[in-house]
Design a protein around this motif. Structure first.
Motif, mmCIF file in Angstrom:
data_model
loop_
_atom_site.group_PDB
_atom_site.id
_atom_site.type_symbol
_atom_site.label_atom_id
_atom_site.label_comp_id
_atom_site.label_asym_id
_atom_site.label_seq_id
_atom_site.Cartn_x
_atom_site.Cartn_y
_atom_site.Cartn_z
ATOM 1 N N LYS A 16 12.817 -69.681 -69.255
ATOM 2 C CA LYS A 16 12.038 -70.846 -68.825
ATOM 3 C C LYS A 16 12.951 -72.014 -68.458
ATOM 4 C CE LYS A 16 8.005 -69.725 -71.606
ATOM 5 N NZ LYS A 16 7.267 -70.044 -72.827
ATOM 6 N N MET A 17 13.980 -72.257 -69.274
ATOM 7 C CA MET A 17 14.892 -73.373 -69.010
ATOM 8 C C MET A 17 15.596 -73.226 -67.672
ATOM 9 S SD MET A 17 16.767 -74.023 -72.687
ATOM 10 C CE MET A 17 17.943 -75.191 -71.992
ATOM 11 N N THR A 18 15.885 -71.997 -67.279
ATOM 12 C CA THR A 18 16.649 -71.748 -66.059
ATOM 13 C C THR A 18 15.769 -71.391 -64.868
ATOM 14 O OG1 THR A 18 16.936 -69.431 -66.674
ATOM 15 C CG2 THR A 18 18.666 -70.970 -67.353
ATOM 16 N N SER A 19 14.461 -71.298 -65.087
ATOM 17 C CA SER A 19 13.516 -70.890 -64.041
ATOM 18 C C SER A 19 13.831 -69.492 -63.514
ATOM 19 C CB SER A 19 13.508 -71.895 -62.880
ATOM 20 O OG SER A 19 13.082 -73.149 -63.340
ATOM 21 N N MET A 20 14.345 -68.649 -64.394
ATOM 22 C CA MET A 20 14.666 -67.274 -64.044
ATOM 23 C C MET A 20 13.782 -66.343 -64.862
ATOM 24 S SD MET A 20 18.842 -67.735 -64.033
ATOM 25 C CE MET A 20 19.177 -66.046 -64.358
ATOM 26 N N SER A 21 13.608 -65.128 -64.374
ATOM 27 C CA SER A 21 12.879 -64.132 -65.155
ATOM 28 C C SER A 21 13.796 -63.587 -66.249
ATOM 29 C CB SER A 21 12.427 -62.977 -64.256
ATOM 30 O OG SER A 21 13.551 -62.246 -63.797
ATOM 31 N N ARG A 22 13.193 -62.957 -67.247
ATOM 32 C CA ARG A 22 13.984 -62.307 -68.299
ATOM 33 C C ARG A 22 14.887 -61.238 -67.680
ATOM 34 N NH1 ARG A 22 11.825 -61.494 -73.850
ATOM 35 N NH2 ARG A 22 12.488 -59.381 -73.434
ATOM 36 N N GLY A 32 28.218 -60.921 -66.657
ATOM 37 C CA GLY A 32 29.098 -61.951 -67.199
ATOM 38 C C GLY A 32 28.917 -63.299 -66.543
ATOM 39 N N ARG A 33 27.743 -63.526 -65.943
ATOM 40 C CA ARG A 33 27.470 -64.769 -65.220
ATOM 41 C C ARG A 33 26.536 -65.706 -65.978
ATOM 42 N NH1 ARG A 33 25.245 -62.516 -59.706
ATOM 43 N NH2 ARG A 33 24.779 -64.711 -59.460
ATOM 44 N N PHE A 34 26.334 -65.457 -67.276
ATOM 45 C CA PHE A 34 25.409 -66.237 -68.083
ATOM 46 C C PHE A 34 26.052 -66.461 -69.447
ATOM 47 C CE2 PHE A 34 21.285 -67.078 -70.178
ATOM 48 C CZ PHE A 34 20.685 -67.864 -69.203
ATOM 49 N N PRO A 35 25.708 -67.535 -70.142
ATOM 50 C CA PRO A 35 26.279 -67.747 -71.471
ATOM 51 C C PRO A 35 26.056 -66.529 -72.382
ATOM 52 C CG PRO A 35 25.104 -69.711 -70.758
ATOM 53 C CD PRO A 35 24.813 -68.642 -69.747
ATOM 54 N N VAL A 36 27.025 -66.270 -73.227
ATOM 55 C CA VAL A 36 26.979 -65.117 -74.128
ATOM 56 C C VAL A 36 25.924 -65.345 -75.203
ATOM 57 C CG1 VAL A 36 28.322 -63.739 -75.756
ATOM 58 C CG2 VAL A 36 29.398 -64.618 -73.681
ATOM 59 N N ALA A 37 25.134 -64.309 -75.439
ATOM 60 C CA ALA A 37 24.062 -64.386 -76.433
ATOM 61 C C ALA A 37 24.617 -64.228 -77.850
ATOM 62 C CB ALA A 37 23.028 -63.304 -76.171
ATOM 63 N N GLU A 51 25.175 -74.571 -74.652
ATOM 64 C CA GLU A 51 25.830 -73.729 -73.650
ATOM 65 C C GLU A 51 24.915 -73.506 -72.448
ATOM 66 O OE1 GLU A 51 27.136 -70.181 -75.653
ATOM 67 O OE2 GLU A 51 28.579 -71.293 -76.875
ATOM 68 N N LEU A 52 23.617 -73.378 -72.716
ATOM 69 C CA LEU A 52 22.660 -73.237 -71.613
ATOM 70 C C LEU A 52 22.595 -74.507 -70.781
ATOM 71 C CD1 LEU A 52 19.601 -71.339 -73.095
ATOM 72 C CD2 LEU A 52 21.156 -70.557 -71.336
ATOM 73 N N THR A 53 22.516 -75.655 -71.428
ATOM 74 C CA THR A 53 22.434 -76.905 -70.673
ATOM 75 C C THR A 53 23.717 -77.144 -69.883
ATOM 76 O OG1 THR A 53 23.049 -78.207 -72.627
ATOM 77 C CG2 THR A 53 20.702 -77.978 -72.164
ATOM 78 N N ASP A 54 24.869 -76.755 -70.442
ATOM 79 C CA ASP A 54 26.131 -76.869 -69.699
ATOM 80 C C ASP A 54 26.120 -75.944 -68.484
ATOM 81 O OD1 ASP A 54 27.053 -78.694 -71.572
ATOM 82 O OD2 ASP A 54 28.378 -77.267 -72.581
#
Length: 65
Positions: A16-22, A32-37, A51-54
């Motif tokens: 939701k924060m990124t407006s992307m689907s799961r 490797g293009r997203f923050p590590v879970a 890390e998401l907001t960054d």
């Protein structure tokens, strides 16, 4: 609770924060293009809110380049 303590965000909330689907979030993670879970269990992950907001801020900044 300390205001500087890390906050975890669920996969659904990260989407939701990124407006992307799961699915897209998971694809970006695999590439490797997203923050590590952070693993919370066998089938549960979360992301560090800061890390998401960054990551979001970097995407916004990249559009101006």
């Amino acid at each position: 609770m300390n205001d500087n303590s890390p906050t975890l965000v669920s996969l659904n909330d990260a989407a939701k924060m990124t407006s992307m689907s799961r699915t897209m979030v998971n694809r970006y993670r695999a590439e490797g293009r997203f923050p590590v879970a952070v693993s919370l269990g066998d089938r549960r992950v979360a992301f560090v809110h800061s890390e998401l907001t960054d990551w979001i801020a970097a995407k916004i900044a990249a559009r101006a380049a």
